[in-house]
Design a protein around this motif. Structure first.
Motif, PDB file in Angstrom:
ATOM      1  N   ASP A  37       0.920  -1.399  -0.176  1.00 35.01           N
ATOM      2  CA  ASP A  37      -0.058   0.236  -0.078  1.00 35.01           C
ATOM      3  C   ASP A  37       0.773   1.079   0.005  1.00 35.01           C
ATOM      4  OD1 ASP A  37      -2.711   1.351   0.213  1.00 35.01           O
ATOM      5  OD2 ASP A  37      -1.937   1.955   2.185  1.00 35.01           O
ATOM      6  N   LEU A  38       1.930   1.403   0.786  1.00 35.54           N
ATOM      7  CA  LEU A  38       2.916   2.563   0.689  1.00 35.54           C
ATOM      8  C   LEU A  38       3.320   2.600  -0.599  1.00 35.54           C
ATOM      9  CD1 LEU A  38       3.961   4.732   2.404  1.00 35.54           C
ATOM     10  CD2 LEU A  38       5.721   3.309   3.416  1.00 35.54           C
ATOM     11  N   MET A  39       4.074   1.478  -1.121  1.00 34.66           N
ATOM     12  CA  MET A  39       4.645   1.256  -2.501  1.00 34.66           C
ATOM     13  C   MET A  39       3.564   2.181  -3.439  1.00 34.66           C
ATOM     14  SD  MET A  39       7.762   0.818  -3.468  1.00 34.66           S
ATOM     15  CE  MET A  39       7.611   1.936  -4.722  1.00 34.66           C
ATOM     16  N   ARG A  40       2.484   1.682  -3.508  1.00 38.65           N
ATOM     17  CA  ARG A  40       1.430   2.335  -4.309  1.00 38.65           C
ATOM     18  C   ARG A  40       1.339   3.803  -4.043  1.00 38.65           C
ATOM     19  NH1 ARG A  40      -3.286   3.566  -3.680  1.00 38.65           N
ATOM     20  NH2 ARG A  40      -3.549   2.367  -1.562  1.00 38.65           N
ATOM     21  N   ARG A  41       1.205   4.273  -2.762  1.00 34.13           N
ATOM     22  CA  ARG A  41       1.374   5.595  -2.626  1.00 34.13           C
ATOM     23  C   ARG A  41       2.220   6.567  -3.019  1.00 34.13           C
ATOM     24  NH1 ARG A  41      -0.747   3.783   2.455  1.00 34.13           N
ATOM     25  NH2 ARG A  41       0.945   5.127   3.566  1.00 34.13           N
ATOM     26  N   VAL A  42       3.454   5.930  -2.669  1.00 30.41           N
ATOM     27  CA  VAL A  42       4.726   6.709  -2.985  1.00 30.41           C
ATOM     28  C   VAL A  42       4.740   6.606  -4.660  1.00 30.41           C
ATOM     29  CG1 VAL A  42       7.341   6.066  -3.443  1.00 30.41           C
ATOM     30  CG2 VAL A  42       6.063   5.935  -1.106  1.00 30.41           C
ATOM     31  N   LEU A  43       4.626   5.642  -5.394  1.00 33.73           N
ATOM     32  CA  LEU A  43       4.457   5.786  -6.740  1.00 33.73           C
ATOM     33  C   LEU A  43       3.598   6.928  -7.471  1.00 33.73           C
ATOM     34  CD1 LEU A  43       5.035   2.049  -7.732  1.00 33.73           C
ATOM     35  CD2 LEU A  43       6.634   3.885  -7.963  1.00 33.73           C
ATOM     36  N   LEU A  44       2.503   7.025  -6.578  1.00 37.75           N
ATOM     37  CA  LEU A  44       1.288   7.929  -6.846  1.00 37.75           C
ATOM     38  C   LEU A  44       1.958   9.290  -6.961  1.00 37.75           C
ATOM     39  CD1 LEU A  44      -1.998   6.352  -5.866  1.00 37.75           C
ATOM     40  CD2 LEU A  44      -1.389   6.709  -7.916  1.00 37.75           C
ATOM     41  N   GLN A  45       2.715   9.759  -6.158  1.00 38.25           N
ATOM     42  CA  GLN A  45       3.400  10.892  -5.965  1.00 38.25           C
ATOM     43  C   GLN A  45       4.554  11.343  -6.894  1.00 38.25           C
ATOM     44  OE1 GLN A  45       4.647  12.481  -2.128  1.00 38.25           O
ATOM     45  NE2 GLN A  45       3.315  11.157  -0.798  1.00 38.25           N
ATOM     46  N   LEU A  46       4.840  10.333  -7.645  1.00 38.66           N
ATOM     47  CA  LEU A  46       6.096  10.493  -8.550  1.00 38.66           C
ATOM     48  C   LEU A  46       5.473  10.245 -10.290  1.00 38.66           C
ATOM     49  CD1 LEU A  46       8.496   7.970  -6.821  1.00 38.66           C
ATOM     50  CD2 LEU A  46       8.325  10.580  -6.886  1.00 38.66           C
ATOM     51  N   PRO A  47       6.277  11.066 -11.010  1.00 39.53           N
ATOM     52  CA  PRO A  47       5.934  10.993 -12.274  1.00 39.53           C
ATOM     53  C   PRO A  47       5.931   9.586 -12.823  1.00 39.53           C
ATOM     54  CG  PRO A  47       7.396  12.662 -12.061  1.00 39.53           C
ATOM     55  CD  PRO A  47       7.531  12.089 -10.734  1.00 39.53           C
ATOM     56  N   PRO A  48       5.075   9.204 -13.909  1.00 43.88           N
ATOM     57  CA  PRO A  48       5.212   7.925 -14.452  1.00 43.88           C
ATOM     58  C   PRO A  48       6.667   7.192 -14.666  1.00 43.88           C
ATOM     59  CG  PRO A  48       3.484   9.268 -15.569  1.00 43.88           C
ATOM     60  CD  PRO A  48       4.320  10.130 -14.824  1.00 43.88           C
ATOM     61  N   GLY A  49       6.808   6.073 -14.645  1.00 45.68           N
ATOM     62  CA  GLY A  49       7.984   5.514 -14.896  1.00 45.68           C
ATOM     63  C   GLY A  49       9.029   5.113 -13.778  1.00 45.68           C
ATOM     64  N   TYR A  50       8.736   5.681 -12.502  1.00 45.63           N
ATOM     65  CA  TYR A  50       9.337   5.205 -11.208  1.00 45.63           C
ATOM     66  C   TYR A  50       9.153   3.775 -11.111  1.00 45.63           C
ATOM     67  CZ  TYR A  50      11.271   9.804 -10.410  1.00 45.63           C
ATOM     68  OH  TYR A  50      12.042  11.122 -10.409  1.00 45.63           O
ATOM     69  N   ASP A  51       8.091   3.145 -11.201  1.00 42.57           N
ATOM     70  CA  ASP A  51       7.957   1.776 -10.862  1.00 42.57           C
ATOM     71  C   ASP A  51       9.063   0.864 -11.227  1.00 42.57           C
ATOM     72  OD1 ASP A  51       6.982   2.454 -13.498  1.00 42.57           O
ATOM     73  OD2 ASP A  51       5.657   0.570 -13.422  1.00 42.57           O
ATOM     74  N   LEU A  52       9.689   1.194 -12.612  1.00 45.65           N
ATOM     75  CA  LEU A  52      10.719   0.460 -13.007  1.00 45.65           C
ATOM     76  C   LEU A  52      12.286   0.604 -12.237  1.00 45.65           C
ATOM     77  CD1 LEU A  52      10.002   0.996 -16.731  1.00 45.65           C
ATOM     78  CD2 LEU A  52       9.687  -0.979 -15.176  1.00 45.65           C
ATOM     79  N   LEU A  53      12.149   2.084 -11.782  1.00 43.15           N
ATOM     80  CA  LEU A  53      13.470   2.441 -11.134  1.00 43.15           C
ATOM     81  C   LEU A  53      13.380   1.669  -9.467  1.00 43.15           C
ATOM     82  CD1 LEU A  53      13.817   6.143 -11.615  1.00 43.15           C
ATOM     83  CD2 LEU A  53      15.006   4.301 -12.774  1.00 43.15           C
ATOM     84  N   PHE A  54      12.148   1.257  -9.158  1.00 46.81           N
ATOM     85  CA  PHE A  54      11.981   0.772  -7.758  1.00 46.81           C
ATOM     86  C   PHE A  54      11.991  -0.856  -8.193  1.00 46.81           C
ATOM     87  CE2 PHE A  54      10.494   4.751  -6.259  1.00 46.81           C
ATOM     88  CZ  PHE A  54      10.878   4.753  -4.951  1.00 46.81           C
ATOM     89  N   GLY A  55      12.158  -1.248  -9.209  1.00 44.63           N
ATOM     90  CA  GLY A  55      12.099  -2.579  -9.473  1.00 44.63           C
ATOM     91  C   GLY A  55      10.818  -3.434  -9.066  1.00 44.63           C
ATOM     92  N   ARG A  56       9.628  -2.489  -9.312  1.00 46.70           N
ATOM     93  CA  ARG A  56       8.324  -2.676  -9.218  1.00 46.70           C
ATOM     94  C   ARG A  56       7.437  -2.618 -10.231  1.00 46.70           C
ATOM     95  NH1 ARG A  56      10.813  -4.439  -5.307  1.00 46.70           N
ATOM     96  NH2 ARG A  56      10.033  -4.923  -3.141  1.00 46.70           N
ATOM     97  N   PRO A  57       7.645  -3.264 -11.570  1.00 53.19           N
ATOM     98  CA  PRO A  57       6.889  -2.598 -12.601  1.00 53.19           C
ATOM     99  C   PRO A  57       5.457  -2.990 -12.318  1.00 53.19           C
ATOM    100  CG  PRO A  57       8.413  -4.586 -13.377  1.00 53.19           C
ATOM    101  CD  PRO A  57       8.589  -4.195 -11.859  1.00 53.19           C
ATOM    102  N   GLN A  58       4.519  -2.052 -12.930  1.00 55.26           N
ATOM    103  CA  GLN A  58       3.212  -2.000 -12.857  1.00 55.26           C
ATOM    104  C   GLN A  58       2.480  -2.253 -14.093  1.00 55.26           C
ATOM    105  OE1 GLN A  58       1.772  -0.980  -9.668  1.00 55.26           O
ATOM    106  NE2 GLN A  58       3.867  -1.391  -9.036  1.00 55.26           N
TER     107      GLN A  58
END
Length: 131
Positions: free
Chosen positions: A108-129
């Motif tokens: 849940d926190l990971m999802r909220r963090v990604l919502l605060q960031l521009p698209p594409g950060y999921d790959l930098l975190f190693g968590r592709p959406q």
């Protein structure tokens, strides 16, 4: 649970294939300072709560970003702050640090963090959406 400094640095060192803990620490400090400039409020505090104290303080007291950096500009900014880094090595630095951070967050926190960031950060975190 808060990670111990040694554990955090060792995980970053392994993922980034750094020769020394000092190299991993330098990458962690730069990446977390830049990340802290992009996160706000309770989510930033919750991310910091899972980090060793020295890194939590960096995340909580960042340089202020004039505007959110997209993932490519985030990597370029990291390269600018790490002596001798290229965009390619900085991409490695960012992924090594952010993937260790991601491992310390619940879904849940990971999802909220990604919502605060521009698209594409999921790959930098190693968590592709899924798109």
């Amino acid at each position: 649970m808060t990670l111990r400094w040694e554990t955090f640095v060792e995980r970053v060192r392994e993922r980034g294939e750094y020769r020394s803990p000092e190299e991993a620490d330098r990458a962690a400090r730069v990446v977390l300072a830049l990340l802290g400039a992009h996160l706000v409020g309770e989510d930033r505090a919750q991310v910091a709560a899972g980090l060793p104290e020295s890194y939590a303080l960096i995340l909580l007291n960042p340089l202020q970003a004039a505007e959110p950096l997209d993932p490519q500009r985030f990597v370029r900014a990291t390269a600018a702050w790490i002596e001798g880094a290229t965009e390619q090595t900085a991409g490695w630095d960012v992924s090594a640090v952010l993937s260790v951070v991601a491992d310390s967050l619940d879904e849940d926190l990971m999802r909220r963090v990604l919502l605060q960031l521009p698209p594409g950060y999921d790959l930098l975190f190693g968590r592709p959406q899924a798109a």
